[in-house]
Write a protein that holds these residues in place. Structure first.
Motif, short mmCIF file in Angstrom:
data_model
loop_
_atom_site.label_atom_id
_atom_site.label_comp_id
_atom_site.label_asym_id
_atom_site.label_seq_id
_atom_site.Cartn_x
_atom_site.Cartn_y
_atom_site.Cartn_z
N VAL A 10 -0.05 44.95 -17.84
CA VAL A 10 1.27 44.49 -17.39
C VAL A 10 2.38 45.16 -18.20
O VAL A 10 3.42 45.54 -17.65
N LEU A 11 2.16 45.31 -19.50
CA LEU A 11 3.17 45.95 -20.35
C LEU A 11 3.42 47.38 -19.90
O LEU A 11 4.58 47.81 -19.77
N SER A 14 5.40 47.73 -16.68
CA SER A 14 6.85 47.53 -16.82
C SER A 14 7.55 48.77 -17.36
O SER A 14 8.77 48.91 -17.23
N LEU A 15 6.78 49.68 -17.97
CA LEU A 15 7.37 50.86 -18.61
C LEU A 15 7.31 52.10 -17.73
O LEU A 15 8.17 52.97 -17.82
N ASP A 127 7.42 55.19 -25.88
CA ASP A 127 6.70 54.13 -25.16
C ASP A 127 5.38 53.81 -25.84
O ASP A 127 5.05 52.64 -26.07
#
Length: 234
Positions: A10-11, A14-15, A127
């Motif tokens: 999920v992280l 989002s990026l 990131d």
């Protein structure tokens, strides 16, 4: 363990949605159907290595050696600008029957470009090292951090495959060379814009580093008190 993997997935989701240079190149490879799955795999592999280094604690590289980030940024600006300009002014391509030698050369070029777009991209380091790596520091166990990183890397691979496969389906609608040239020109303009945006980031990084060095020099070599000059003059 599964929740950590999902959290990393999920992280990364989002990026990665931002239309950066790497995503644009994967889109281009899909539109032209030039080894798009190989390009996706190379981009995934680069992301996997960076993310795993990030969760293993490589974020300290940026803290200890800010020149590394600046150097990658300068190379990235030069590469993105040059590649973008080449796409803007590229001539419409014909589609002759490719020979095996041409296919081999094209494959090597695609792999090299995919690696270049992935490695000469300082935002990929930010990131992987700062955002994902920094997020993972809330877990003390290295195995937990690696599981979270594996989830993030898995989503990268899934995203690149879906992106290149979807764009390859658009090929029949862009069969005319002139229309394909227009799409590539738009992608080129986007890359030039991204190079300018990255250039501004690099300038800010250089300014921050200059002010940081200046502050250190002031602390290490403080100015003598004013009364010292008074005593010398009088």
């Amino acid at each position: 363990m599964g929740s950590l993997f999902l959290e990393g997935l999920v992280l990364q989701a989002s990026l990665i949605f931002a239309l950066g240079a790497q995503n644009l190149f994967v889109l281009e490879a899909g539109l032209q159907r030039r080894h798009h799955l190989t390009v996706s795999f190379v981009c995934f592999l680069c992301d996997f290595v960076l993310i795993m280094l990030g969760v293993a604690g490589a974020a300290t590289l940026f803290a200890k050696f800010p020149e590394f980030k600046i150097g990658v940024g300068i190379l990235g600006v030069s590469f993105l600008f040059t590649y973008g300009i080449s796409k803007i002014f590229a001539r419409p391509e014909t589609t002759p029957e490719p020979s095996s030698k041409i296919i081999e050369t094209s494959l090597k070029r695609s792999v090299l470009l995919a690696a270049t777009f992935s490695i000469l991209n300082p935002h990929a380091y930010l990131d992987a090292f700062i955002l994902i790596g920094g997020f993972s520091t809330k877990y003390d166990s290295l195995s937990d951090r690696l599981t979270l990183g594996a989830g993030a890397a898995f989503y990268s691979g899934l995203w690149f495959v879906l992106l290149s496969s979807f764009s390859s389906k658009m090929k029949p609608f862009l069969n005319q060379p002139v229309r394909m040239q227009q799409v590539m020109a738009i992608a080129g303009l986007a890359l030039v814009f991204l190079s300018g945006k990255l250039g501004l980031d690099v300038v800010n990084w250089i300014k921050l580093e200059f002010h940081h060095e200046l502050a250190i020099n002031i602390i290490e070599y403080p100015m003598p008190p004013g009364n010292m000059f008074t005593s010398i003059l009088f």
